[in-house]
Design an enzyme around this catalytic site. Structure first.
Site, PDB file in Angstrom:
ATOM      1  N   LYS A 106       0.960  -1.198  -0.012  1.00  0.00           N
ATOM      2  CA  LYS A 106       0.055   0.088  -0.165  1.00  0.00           C
ATOM      3  C   LYS A 106       0.835   1.214  -0.085  1.00  0.00           C
ATOM      4  CE  LYS A 106      -3.409  -0.973  -0.673  1.00  0.00           C
ATOM      5  NZ  LYS A 106      -3.792  -1.841  -1.790  1.00  0.00           N
TER       6      LYS A 106
ATOM      7  N   HIS B  32       7.292  -7.527  -2.205  1.00  0.00           N
ATOM      8  CA  HIS B  32       6.749  -6.877  -0.940  1.00  0.00           C
ATOM      9  C   HIS B  32       7.799  -7.510   0.245  1.00  0.00           C
ATOM     10  CE1 HIS B  32       3.332  -4.502  -2.234  1.00  0.00           C
ATOM     11  NE2 HIS B  32       2.468  -5.608  -2.088  1.00  0.00           N
TER      12      HIS B  32
ATOM     13  N   SER C 149      -4.506   3.072   4.669  1.00  0.00           N
ATOM     14  CA  SER C 149      -4.561   2.226   3.251  1.00  0.00           C
ATOM     15  C   SER C 149      -4.601   0.739   3.485  1.00  0.00           C
ATOM     16  CB  SER C 149      -3.755   2.591   2.224  1.00  0.00           C
ATOM     17  OG  SER C 149      -3.873   2.200   1.030  1.00  0.00           O
TER      18      SER C 149
HETATM   19  P1  A3P Z   1      -5.136   4.783  -0.700  1.00  0.00           P
HETATM   20  O1  A3P Z   1      -5.883   3.338  -0.133  1.00  0.00           O
HETATM   21  O2  A3P Z   1      -4.746   5.603   0.277  1.00  0.00           O
HETATM   22  O3  A3P Z   1      -6.093   5.482  -1.699  1.00  0.00           O
HETATM   23  P2  A3P Z   1      -0.242  -0.499  -3.860  1.00  0.00           P
HETATM   24  O4  A3P Z   1      -0.442  -0.150  -5.204  1.00  0.00           O
HETATM   25  O5  A3P Z   1       1.123  -0.321  -2.932  1.00  0.00           O
HETATM   26  O6  A3P Z   1      -1.442  -1.533  -3.139  1.00  0.00           O
HETATM   27  O7  A3P Z   1      -0.854   1.035  -3.173  1.00  0.00           O
HETATM   28  C1  A3P Z   1      -2.255   1.306  -3.134  1.00  0.00           C
HETATM   29  C2  A3P Z   1      -2.361   2.771  -2.634  1.00  0.00           C
HETATM   30  O8  A3P Z   1      -1.846   3.648  -3.642  1.00  0.00           O
HETATM   31  C3  A3P Z   1      -3.935   3.394  -2.706  1.00  0.00           C
HETATM   32  O9  A3P Z   1      -3.943   4.325  -1.610  1.00  0.00           O
HETATM   33  C4  A3P Z   1      -4.246   3.744  -4.146  1.00  0.00           C
HETATM   34  O10 A3P Z   1      -5.126   4.721  -4.079  1.00  0.00           O
HETATM   35  C5  A3P Z   1      -2.653   4.538  -4.267  1.00  0.00           C
HETATM   36  N1  A3P Z   1      -2.624   4.800  -5.536  1.00  0.00           N
HETATM   37  C6  A3P Z   1      -2.744   4.063  -6.632  1.00  0.00           C
HETATM   38  N2  A3P Z   1      -2.443   4.531  -7.876  1.00  0.00           N
HETATM   39  C7  A3P Z   1      -2.040   5.780  -7.560  1.00  0.00           C
HETATM   40  C8  A3P Z   1      -2.022   7.162  -8.426  1.00  0.00           C
HETATM   41  N3  A3P Z   1      -1.652   7.059  -9.561  1.00  0.00           N
HETATM   42  N4  A3P Z   1      -1.776   8.226  -7.712  1.00  0.00           N
HETATM   43  C9  A3P Z   1      -2.100   8.329  -6.085  1.00  0.00           C
HETATM   44  N5  A3P Z   1      -2.276   7.350  -5.429  1.00  0.00           N
HETATM   45  C10 A3P Z   1      -2.190   6.197  -6.020  1.00  0.00           C
END
Ligand code: A3P
Length: 303
Positions: free
Chosen positions: A49, A110, A140
């Site tokens: 996340k 991860h 998140s």
């Molecule tokens: P939130 O839950 O705070 O919205 P991962 O890819 O490591 O699983 O992380 C997911 C998190 O990154 C989520 O956060 C998601 O919304 C955010 N995320 C994914 N793409 C993004 C982007 N283009 N810009 C900003 N945040 C992004």
């Protein structure tokens, strides 16, 4: 019991070298640790996340000169295998995908620093690490636990905050992939010696173009200003939320239940303020100071 019922919340965490991993990941770890990358392979490591999907999409677009059609050739975990993943329900395992791909490959993990297969360091592979401030990362992860039915139930937020702070094996309950604190510190301490590009989610939000250019230089690429602008646009939260190849709608029940919380949820810095009570924030900060006192990683919890 049907497979779906069995899968729902059937998530045992098993320790591997001091880190709690989901059972299927732990059982597969021996094979993962023996994985030998090619020197041309690129590893992208994050705590869950921290913005993994975002950085993966940026890198894929950079490697394909901003060609959006090519980067829609498959869902992101098929384009960029998730090294330790073995959930074969929707997509092949990371190792199976990698076997079928020719280098140079981009590989997601991860795993904390000390569990990364040694071959990545022996072959001097490039590595990009993305870190996100603990409070937003925790919030998140909380929502992700709700919607990812292969993770344990998060419980109420107050309970999940405790799990997140107790990321260690011997401090049960905890969260998969172990301690956020050890994870971000592990890569930080090795970043210069191993030539790891250490990025921050908050920097990417603040100035995505600057960070895309930074990644481009690390990858020894030189793209035109127009292409860079296109990549920044294509990897905005809004576009990635609508893109079926990045928004994880390709994974649905029994794995992900987007009705509980969408994968592309908010994408903001400082959302933790909408979730922590003042008392929870004070307790979290006090614990944070203790765990992070020997390192000075410049995290920002607001912009
Ligand atoms: P939130 O839950 O705070 O919205 P991962 O890819 O490591 O699983 O992380 C997911 C998190 O990154 C989520 O956060 C998601 O919304 C955010 N995320 C994914 N793409 C993004 C982007 N283009 N810009 C900003 N945040 C992004």
């Amino acid at each position: 019991m049907s497979e779906n019922q069995e899968l729902k919340r059937h998530c045992l965490l098993v320790p591997v070298e001091g880190v709690l991993l989901k059972e299927h990941v732990a059982n597969n770890y021996k094979a993962v640790s023996a994985f030998c990358p090619d020197p041309s392979d690129l590893l992208i490591a994050t705590y869950p996340k921290a913005g993994t999907t975002w950085i993966l999409e940026i890198v894929d677009l950079l490697l394909h000169n901003g060609d959006s059609e090519t980067c829609k050739r498959a869902p992101i975990p098929v384009r960029i295998p998730f090294l330790e993943n073995t959930t074969r329900l929707a997509i092949p395992s990371g190792l199976d995908l990698l076997k079928a791909m020719d280098p140079p490959r981009v590989i997601k993990t991860h795993l904390p620093f000390h569990l990364i297969p040694k071959g990545f360091w022996e072959n001097k592979c490039k590595v990009i690490y993305v870190a996100r401030n603990a409070k937003d990362n925790m919030v998140s992860y909380f929502y992700f636990h709700k919607m990812n039915l292969t993770h344990p139930e998060p419980g109420p937020l107050g309970v999940f905050i405790q799990k997140f702070m107790n990321g260690q094996v011997n401090a049960v309950p905890a969260v998969p992939w172990g301690s956020w604190y050890d994870h971000v510190k592990g890569y930080w301490e090795e970043r210069e010696k191993r030539n790891i590009l250490y990025l921050f989610y908050e920097d990417m939000k603040e100035n995505p173009r600057r960070e895309v250019e930074r990644i481009m230089r690390y990858l020894d690429l030189s793209l035109s200003d127009d292409v860079i602008s296109r990549i920044v646009e294509l990897t905005s939260f809004k576009i990635m939320k609508e893109n079926p190849m990045t928004n994880y709608t390709f994974l649905s029940k029994p794995l992900f239940d987007h009705s509980l919380s969408p994968f592309m949820r908010k994408g903001e810095v400082g959302d933790w303020k909408n979730h922590f009570t003042p008392e929870q924030a004070a307790e979290f900060d006090e614990d944070y100071e203790k765990k992070m006192k020997h390192v000075n990683i410049p995290f920002r919890t607001q912009l």
